[in-house]
Design a protein around this motif. Structure first.
Motif, PDB file in Angstrom:
ATOM      1  N   SER A 152       0.799  -1.220   0.000  1.00  0.00           N
ATOM      2  CA  SER A 152       0.000   0.000   0.000  1.00  0.00           C
ATOM      3  C   SER A 152       0.839   1.281   0.000  1.00  0.00           C
ATOM      4  N   LEU A 187      -5.339   9.084   1.928  1.00  0.00           N
ATOM      5  CA  LEU A 187      -6.291   8.065   1.499  1.00  0.00           C
ATOM      6  C   LEU A 187      -6.197   6.818   2.369  1.00  0.00           C
ATOM      7  N   ASP A 207      -6.878   2.737   2.700  1.00  0.00           N
ATOM      8  CA  ASP A 207      -6.734   1.676   1.700  1.00  0.00           C
ATOM      9  C   ASP A 207      -8.040   1.395   0.965  1.00  0.00           C
ATOM     10  N   ASP A 208      -9.178   1.645   1.610  1.00  0.00           N
ATOM     11  CA  ASP A 208     -10.474   1.387   0.975  1.00  0.00           C
ATOM     12  C   ASP A 208     -11.110   2.635   0.362  1.00  0.00           C
ATOM     13  N   SER A 209     -10.426   3.759   0.386  1.00  0.00           N
ATOM     14  CA  SER A 209     -10.993   4.975  -0.210  1.00  0.00           C
ATOM     15  C   SER A 209     -11.235   4.768  -1.701  1.00  0.00           C
ATOM     16  N   ASP A 210     -12.354   5.314  -2.183  1.00  0.00           N
ATOM     17  CA  ASP A 210     -12.700   5.209  -3.601  1.00  0.00           C
ATOM     18  C   ASP A 210     -11.861   6.216  -4.395  1.00  0.00           C
ATOM     19  N   LEU A 211     -10.954   5.707  -5.218  1.00  0.00           N
ATOM     20  CA  LEU A 211     -10.054   6.578  -5.973  1.00  0.00           C
ATOM     21  C   LEU A 211     -10.805   7.401  -7.008  1.00  0.00           C
ATOM     22  N   GLU A 226     -10.215   0.843  -8.238  1.00  0.00           N
ATOM     23  CA  GLU A 226     -11.128   1.648  -7.428  1.00  0.00           C
ATOM     24  C   GLU A 226     -10.570   1.995  -6.046  1.00  0.00           C
ATOM     25  N   SER A 227      -9.573   1.258  -5.561  1.00  0.00           N
ATOM     26  CA  SER A 227      -8.997   1.565  -4.241  1.00  0.00           C
ATOM     27  C   SER A 227      -7.573   1.024  -4.153  1.00  0.00           C
ATOM     28  N   ARG A 246      -6.577  -0.917  -1.839  1.00  0.00           N
ATOM     29  CA  ARG A 246      -6.733  -2.330  -1.486  1.00  0.00           C
ATOM     30  C   ARG A 246      -6.984  -3.196  -2.722  1.00  0.00           C
TER      31      ARG A 246
END
Length: 80
Positions: free
Chosen positions: A3, A23, A25-29, A65-66, A68
């Motif tokens: 990450s 950000l 790890d699960d934030s929506d890029l 998308e993230s 992760r």
């Protein structure tokens, strides 16, 4: 797993509207400003950084998308 390295690539190539270091790890890029054009830039930078090539079936929005989701795909590709 990767990450921090992914976050550094995002900071340099994704042109997000927010600081990549903030950000999760699960934030929506995509909500953070990732576009279709910057997704291509990000994909190419990740391929260079991790010495991998994304297969066609991993080029969808879900992969990028993230942090992760990117990390999970990289784990698959590096472990393959």
């Amino acid at each position: 797993m990767n990450s921090d390295k992914i976050r550094a690539v995002i900071a340099k190539h994704a042109r997000l509207s927010i600081d990549a270091s903030t950000l999760a790890d699960d934030s929506d890029l995509y909500e953070a400003g990732l576009t279709s054009l910057t997704t291509v830039n990000l994909m190419l930078a990740l391929e260079d950084a991790f010495d991998i090539e994304f297969p066609d079936n991993k080029l969808g929005r879900k992969t990028f998308e993230s942090i992760r989701s990117i990390s999970e795909v990289l784990d698959e590709l590096v472990g393959a």
